[in-house]
Design an enzyme around this catalytic site. Structure first.
Site, PDB file in Angstrom:
ATOM      1  N   ILE A 157     -98.922  14.024 -50.165  1.00 16.95           N
ATOM      2  CA  ILE A 157     -98.203  13.252 -50.694  1.00 16.95           C
ATOM      3  C   ILE A 157     -98.466  12.060 -49.525  1.00 16.95           C
ATOM      4  O   ILE A 157     -98.947  12.301 -47.949  1.00 16.95           O
ATOM      5  CB  ILE A 157     -96.943  13.540 -50.551  1.00 16.95           C
ATOM      6  N   THR A 158     -99.335  11.117 -49.605  1.00 16.02           N
ATOM      7  CA  THR A 158     -99.044   9.906 -48.416  1.00 16.02           C
ATOM      8  C   THR A 158     -97.871   9.056 -47.839  1.00 16.02           C
ATOM      9  O   THR A 158     -96.307   9.689 -48.219  1.00 16.02           O
ATOM     10  CB  THR A 158     -99.877   8.783 -49.445  1.00 16.02           C
ATOM     11  N   GLU A 363    -103.511   9.427 -57.969  1.00 15.13           N
ATOM     12  CA  GLU A 363    -103.090   8.545 -59.224  1.00 15.13           C
ATOM     13  C   GLU A 363    -103.313   8.619 -60.198  1.00 15.13           C
ATOM     14  O   GLU A 363    -103.807   7.546 -61.712  1.00 15.13           O
ATOM     15  CB  GLU A 363    -103.143   7.295 -59.011  1.00 15.13           C
ATOM     16  N   GLU A 367    -110.483  11.835 -65.841  1.00 13.57           N
ATOM     17  CA  GLU A 367    -110.312  12.914 -67.187  1.00 13.57           C
ATOM     18  C   GLU A 367    -108.659  12.836 -67.695  1.00 13.57           C
ATOM     19  O   GLU A 367    -108.647  11.953 -68.623  1.00 13.57           O
ATOM     20  CB  GLU A 367    -111.193  13.896 -66.854  1.00 13.57           C
TER      21      GLU A 367
END
Length: 379
Positions: A157-158, A363, A367
């Site tokens: 988590i930023t 985010e 793929e």
């Protein structure tokens, strides 16, 4: 579509150039080395309107559109990817989620603090065992009267430690059931909400990445955002805009690496001439320039559609996928152009090289972007 930068975009770019020269460039390598998240810097950027770029002016934001937002993120990332990443996460994830899905009371309470940079925001979807498999998340929220009780851990988590408020998605139904997640706003200092391990990363080291831990964290139903079970649907909408954010971040890193390569190739002499005169170097620069132009066009196509309120899931995924991949390619070629110097911290491209890789992962991996694109084109 007009391909020229607007006067506003040009003014933003010049403002960020001046700001970065004074407040980012002199300190960024120390922040990188020591993994310092310079929270005070974000308060300063809030004063310039960079922390609420897309937020309407009535809530204290700049009231701008996605073209200007792409300019903000990419211009910052040309100097430091870490700061660009944190600005992007704050704007498009936490702040953006509240802007798009919060009720009027929630918007009035949180957006002015986030948009002015008084508060820094976090956004919690990912967990240790459920990265792309978000429907199987283990962080749960159980209704208890007029409250909810959250239990579980969010990872990667930023601003997981320094964020003043977090938008958190928790499972309120059975694993992998339809509509099984709900969104909550949790303020730092709420009992049962704690920060956990800070990640020691390859790149983006000044952008804080950490766990958020919920241990019988009790919050009012007023902190619920939207309907029960609507969380995952909200998250997918938020991530459409978030993909433009990461594409803009990748574009900025690619431009920074390219501009450094152009400068170095003209200055560095071998065999009595600039290395830019050699076809091996010149062709690398030609490839860089072409990839940047193509990425920028994809990003502005998605941004134009977002500004007009059109569905742009495919276009945002294409922009994010292509921009992040060419960002890695360009930063790799930049190190090659610099040769041995490119492998040292005395020159800027080794940092662009390390920072670039996150763009293909965060985010939604490359793929996942290809899954999104293929589903859209096969409909």
């Amino acid at each position: 579509m007009d391909f020229n930068y607007t006067d506003t975009q040009l003014q933003i770019a010049e403002m960020i150039k001046d700001f970065a020269a004074k407040h980012i460039r002199p300190e960024m390598m120390e922040w990188d080395e020591k993994q310092i998240f310079p929270k005070d810097l974000f308060h300063k950027m809030g004063e310039l309107g960079l922390m609420g770029v897309l937020v309407p002016t009535e809530y204290g934001g700049s009231g701008l559109g996605y073209f200007e937002y792409v300019t903000v993120v990419s211009e910052i990332a040309k100097v430091c990817g870490s700061i660009g990443l944190s600005v992007a996460a704050h704007n498009s994830l936490c702040t953006g989620h509240i802007q798009y899905f919060g009720n009027e009371e929630q918007k009035k309470k949180y957006l002015p603090k986030l948009a002015t940079g008084e508060w820094v925001g976090a956004w919690g979807l990912t967990e240790a065992n459920t990265g792309s498999d978000a429907g199987n998340m283990r962080c749960t929220a159980v209704k208890d009267g007029d409250h909810w009780v959250l239990n579980g851990t969010k990872n990667w988590i930023t601003h997981g430690i320094s964020g003043d408020v977090a938008v958190v998605l928790a499972r309120t139904g059975e694993p992998r059931a339809k509509n099984n997640a709900t969104t909550f706003i949790v303020e730092r200092g709420t009992p049962g909400f704690a920060a956990g391990k800070k990640e020691n990363k390859l790149g983006m080291r000044a952008s804080e990445t950490a766990e958020m831990i919920f241990d019988n964290c009790r919050i009012s139903d007023a902190q619920r955002m939207g309907e029960v079970g609507d969380g995952f649907h909200q998250a997918m909408k938020v991530l459409d805009g978030g993909r433009i954010s990461i594409a803009a971040l990748a574009l900025g890193i690619a431009k920074g690496a390219y501009e450094a390569s152009i400068k170095y190739a003209k200055e560095r002499h071998q065999f009595d001439q600039p290395i830019a005169n050699f076809q091996a170097i010149a062709f690398k620069l030609a490839d860089m320039a072409t990839k940047i132009e193509a990425a920028e066009l994809l990003i502005y196509q998605a941004s134009d559609m977002k500004n007009r309120g059109e569905k742009m899931t495919k276009e945002a995924a294409m922009a994010k996928y292509y921009a992040s991949e060419i960002c890695v390619q360009i930063s790799t070629d930049a190190v090659q152009i610099f040769g041995g110097y490119g492998y040292t911290k005395d020159f800027p491209v080794e940092k662009f090289y390390r920072d670039s890789k996150l763009c293909t992962i965060g985010e939604g991996t490359s793929e996942i972007q290809k899954m999104v694109i293929s589903r859209e084109v096969l409909k």
